[in-house]
Design a protein around this motif. Sequence first.
Motif, PDB file in Angstrom:
ATOM      1  N   VAL A   1     -10.811   7.486 -11.232  1.00  0.00           N
ATOM      2  CA  VAL A   1     -11.496   8.156 -10.128  1.00  0.00           C
ATOM      3  C   VAL A   1     -11.103   9.642 -10.118  1.00  0.00           C
ATOM      4  N   GLY A   2      -9.808   9.917 -10.385  1.00  0.00           N
ATOM      5  CA  GLY A   2      -9.339  11.305 -10.448  1.00  0.00           C
ATOM      6  C   GLY A   2     -10.061  12.095 -11.529  1.00  0.00           C
ATOM      7  N   THR A   3     -10.381  11.420 -12.636  1.00  0.00           N
ATOM      8  CA  THR A   3     -11.082  12.090 -13.726  1.00  0.00           C
ATOM      9  C   THR A   3     -12.450  12.592 -13.280  1.00  0.00           C
ATOM     10  N   ILE A   4     -13.048  11.850 -12.331  1.00  0.00           N
ATOM     11  CA  ILE A   4     -14.355  12.284 -11.816  1.00  0.00           C
ATOM     12  C   ILE A   4     -14.249  13.684 -11.223  1.00  0.00           C
ATOM     13  N   CYS A   5     -13.040  14.031 -10.726  1.00  0.00           N
ATOM     14  CA  CYS A   5     -12.851  15.355 -10.127  1.00  0.00           C
ATOM     15  C   CYS A   5     -13.090  16.486 -11.123  1.00  0.00           C
ATOM     16  N   LEU A   6     -13.060  16.176 -12.426  1.00  0.00           N
ATOM     17  CA  LEU A   6     -13.380  17.210 -13.406  1.00  0.00           C
ATOM     18  C   LEU A   6     -14.847  17.618 -13.292  1.00  0.00           C
TER      19      LEU A   6
ATOM     20  N   PHE B   1       0.836  -1.208   0.000  1.00  0.00           N
ATOM     21  CA  PHE B   1       0.000   0.000   0.000  1.00  0.00           C
ATOM     22  C   PHE B   1       0.872   1.259   0.000  1.00  0.00           C
ATOM     23  N   ASN B   2       1.945   1.203   0.790  1.00  0.00           N
ATOM     24  CA  ASN B   2       2.791   2.385   0.935  1.00  0.00           C
ATOM     25  C   ASN B   2       3.403   2.886  -0.366  1.00  0.00           C
ATOM     26  N   PHE B   3       3.750   1.988  -1.257  1.00  0.00           N
ATOM     27  CA  PHE B   3       4.311   2.538  -2.499  1.00  0.00           C
ATOM     28  C   PHE B   3       3.279   2.608  -3.603  1.00  0.00           C
ATOM     29  N   MET B   4       2.170   1.920  -3.409  1.00  0.00           N
ATOM     30  CA  MET B   4       1.136   1.919  -4.439  1.00  0.00           C
ATOM     31  C   MET B   4       0.282   3.183  -4.357  1.00  0.00           C
ATOM     32  N   GLU B   5       0.005   3.612  -3.135  1.00  0.00           N
ATOM     33  CA  GLU B   5      -0.875   4.763  -2.977  1.00  0.00           C
ATOM     34  C   GLU B   5      -0.083   6.042  -3.239  1.00  0.00           C
ATOM     35  N   MET B   6      -0.393   6.676  -4.365  1.00  0.00           N
ATOM     36  CA  MET B   6       0.352   7.865  -4.739  1.00  0.00           C
ATOM     37  C   MET B   6      -0.532   9.114  -4.631  1.00  0.00           C
ATOM     38  N   TYR B   7      -1.701   8.944  -4.080  1.00  0.00           N
ATOM     39  CA  TYR B   7      -2.622  10.070  -3.909  1.00  0.00           C
ATOM     40  C   TYR B   7      -2.882  10.788  -5.237  1.00  0.00           C
ATOM     41  N   THR B   8      -2.991   9.980  -6.278  1.00  0.00           N
ATOM     42  CA  THR B   8      -3.269  10.509  -7.615  1.00  0.00           C
ATOM     43  C   THR B   8      -4.589  11.275  -7.651  1.00  0.00           C
ATOM     44  N   VAL B   9      -5.605  10.676  -7.020  1.00  0.00           N
ATOM     45  CA  VAL B   9      -6.937  11.278  -7.050  1.00  0.00           C
ATOM     46  C   VAL B   9      -6.875  12.662  -6.414  1.00  0.00           C
ATOM     47  N   TRP B  10      -6.218  12.670  -5.284  1.00  0.00           N
ATOM     48  CA  TRP B  10      -6.053  13.904  -4.529  1.00  0.00           C
ATOM     49  C   TRP B  10      -5.375  14.981  -5.380  1.00  0.00           C
ATOM     50  N   GLU B  11      -4.265  14.588  -5.994  1.00  0.00           N
ATOM     51  CA  GLU B  11      -3.497  15.552  -6.772  1.00  0.00           C
ATOM     52  C   GLU B  11      -4.270  16.036  -7.999  1.00  0.00           C
ATOM     53  N   MET B  12      -4.926  15.105  -8.684  1.00  0.00           N
ATOM     54  CA  MET B  12      -5.697  15.517  -9.862  1.00  0.00           C
ATOM     55  C   MET B  12      -6.794  16.489  -9.452  1.00  0.00           C
ATOM     56  N   GLY B  13      -7.493  16.142  -8.374  1.00  0.00           N
ATOM     57  CA  GLY B  13      -8.583  16.992  -7.911  1.00  0.00           C
ATOM     58  C   GLY B  13      -8.087  18.390  -7.578  1.00  0.00           C
ATOM     59  N   ARG B  14      -6.978  18.435  -6.873  1.00  0.00           N
ATOM     60  CA  ARG B  14      -6.442  19.743  -6.479  1.00  0.00           C
ATOM     61  C   ARG B  14      -6.015  20.552  -7.695  1.00  0.00           C
ATOM     62  N   ASN B  15      -5.367  19.875  -8.638  1.00  0.00           N
ATOM     63  CA  ASN B  15      -4.917  20.579  -9.832  1.00  0.00           C
ATOM     64  C   ASN B  15      -6.065  21.096 -10.674  1.00  0.00           C
ATOM     65  N   VAL B  16      -7.138  20.320 -10.688  1.00  0.00           N
ATOM     66  CA  VAL B  16      -8.304  20.775 -11.447  1.00  0.00           C
ATOM     67  C   VAL B  16      -8.901  22.009 -10.771  1.00  0.00           C
ATOM     68  N   GLN B  17      -9.043  21.918  -9.451  1.00  0.00           N
ATOM     69  CA  GLN B  17      -9.688  23.030  -8.751  1.00  0.00           C
ATOM     70  C   GLN B  17      -8.872  24.304  -8.768  1.00  0.00           C
ATOM     71  N   SER B  18      -7.550  24.146  -8.600  1.00  0.00           N
ATOM     72  CA  SER B  18      -6.717  25.348  -8.560  1.00  0.00           C
ATOM     73  C   SER B  18      -6.417  25.857  -9.965  1.00  0.00           C
ATOM     74  N   GLY B  19      -6.707  25.042 -10.970  1.00  0.00           N
ATOM     75  CA  GLY B  19      -6.415  25.452 -12.335  1.00  0.00           C
ATOM     76  C   GLY B  19      -4.997  25.138 -12.762  1.00  0.00           C
ATOM     77  N   LYS B  20      -4.216  24.512 -11.860  1.00  0.00           N
ATOM     78  CA  LYS B  20      -2.834  24.194 -12.204  1.00  0.00           C
ATOM     79  C   LYS B  20      -2.763  23.188 -13.343  1.00  0.00           C
TER      80      LYS B  20
END
Lengths: 267, 336
Positions: free
Chosen positions: A165-170, A74-93
């Motif tokens: 799942v990250g794409t849903i953040c769009l 889990f420790n190396f698999m979980e890269m918080y991709t969803v989190w990062e995509m969501g944040r980047n979408v919201q901030s416009g980055k």
Amino acid sequence: MSKMRKYLALTRAGIIEELGFRLATIVMIFGNIIYLTVIYFLWRSIFASSPTPVVNGMTFESTLIYLVLATAIFNFMEMYTVWEMGRNVQSGKIVLDLVRPMEYRSYLFWSYTGPTIMQFLTTFIPTFIIVECVTKAIPLGINLLYFIISIILAVMINYSIDFMVGTICLYSESIWGINIMKQVIVLLFSGATIPLAFFPEGLAKVASVLPFKAVYDGPLSILLMNSPEICDVLPILELQAFWAVMLYLLSVGFWKISLRQITVNGG
Amino acid sequence: MENSIVLKNITKEFKVLNRHEGLKGSIRDLFSRDYKTVTAVDNVSLEIKKGEIVGYLGPNGAGKSTTIKIMTGILKPTSGEIMVNGKTPWEDRTSNCEKIGVVFGQRSQLWWSLPLVESFKLLKDIYMIEDKNYNDMLDFYASIVDLEPLLHKPVRQMSLGQRTLSDILASFLHSPEVVFLDEPTIGLDVAMKSNIRDLIAAINEQKNTTVILTTHDMGDVDALCKRIVIIDKGKMLYDNDMEHLKKVFGSYRTLSLRIRSSQMTDDFITSLEERFSPYGISISTENNWVSLVINEDRIKVMDVLSGVQENGSIKDMKLEEISTEEVIKRIYTEGI
Ligand SMILES: Nc1ncnc2c1ncn2[C@@H]1O[C@H](COP(=O)(O)OP(=O)(O)OP(=O)(O)O)[C@@H](O)[C@H]1O
Ligand SMILES: [Mg+2]
């Protein structure tokens, strides 16, 4: 070839970046120790309350080994991709990632390979060595080679799930909720929190048709096999390969459709 | 000379949900189909030649960033045709991106925890820059700005000015045909602004890079742009040489006067308006300051001053060149 170089450059940068975050690694190791202590006492009491030392075909020791290794994966698999995509979408980055001369999916994936490799080396390998020294329960043979293949497939499957799942953040603003939900579902149905052998029949059926068990249960079962024949591991690898391809296609397709959505309507 | 960018009747509409207030409203919004259309860019046509530096101006919300996003291929226009370097950017996003550079002033495209030189190396691989071109470019940069102290600093340890400078260097690194600079000098001090202007001018001169510059700082425009395009509410208002604009607005000044607070009454303002509106002077107030935009071809600043003094006592004064916002407001209300 030169195309590969631009991706490997991202891997390299990720490794250098990861080396700068020593504190984060220490915090994570500390968190794991707490988590594993809880697991230890929890499962000890489960086994203590059982009349036989073997529950659902697993001993206390094998259960614990399974869960410790699952945590390490889990420790190396979980890269918080969803989190990062969501944040980047919201901030416009995300705009800055979209002006790179690469597909966003590959760009993000290869950006994560560096940290993944580093986490693998700094958390999985030490855990593996400790477990092996203490229990001598992990066979050291051809299973390790199959495990490597299996874990690479697992990384790809896991990334596709995360990316989807990250794409849903769009579309949605509740990144936090989406992320938690994804984590709970993946960790449960993959066998990362409770070995699949303990699942009641109905739930086990559900888990067997979902892709999540290809992420944790697959590589872990291979790892714990004693000098397996190719015919022992092939069904697992085949299933993983199937999901890897399926989810790759699905995540690419879903992203294409969704990107059209933002490019047409604005995110 | 060939065209770098051609826009033909580009329109971009956004559909936005009409949001309702409160929890009940939010839940209703989940199922709502109640959209309204916002036209961010409205029928804009432009031709920009290779090597030009064009100032793309307009008040907040005018549609500048949206136009830039269309030109980079991130957004697809609702209608109209667009060509950048001979290709349609939204159809060919990744290959368009190989030949453009982008800076969005408020955010960094650099890798936060990497030293600048590592970010550069990464960009070198991503954009597949030849070793020789890469080294030449770094030498060229070093000849214009003080590069060495920046190179080994992680981006997160940089000041805003250093970071912006680095971002601009990064955006030109792969010798792109076109660079889009969206408010690159926002929040910088005078010295850094002039540094950055010199840099942009030098690269444009050396590499003949087309530059589209969006800014609210008239100083940037004066220093860099021979041509400006102004839009407001998505519509193009002006597209011409700086010279032309200077000729038209060169005689305008903004006179700001601080009036004793007891005299700052509505009556006082109305009396000023009555007195000066025949001369085309527009008046605005803020706290105890009265700002008058004066066309010196029509009335002398001194005459305005003495006129004001007849009714009120002046505690302080400033005389400034007309600001971009003012020019734009003028163009919008009066045309050109
Ligand atoms: N993704 C979006 N969805 C809905 N409306 C949008 C979106 N992006 C921009 N708009 C709207 O389009 C209009 C133009 O915005 P734009 O960001 O292009 O302005 P701008 O000229 O860059 O302004 P500023 O000087 O403030 O940066 C604004 O009214 C804005 O609210
Ligand atoms: Mg803007």
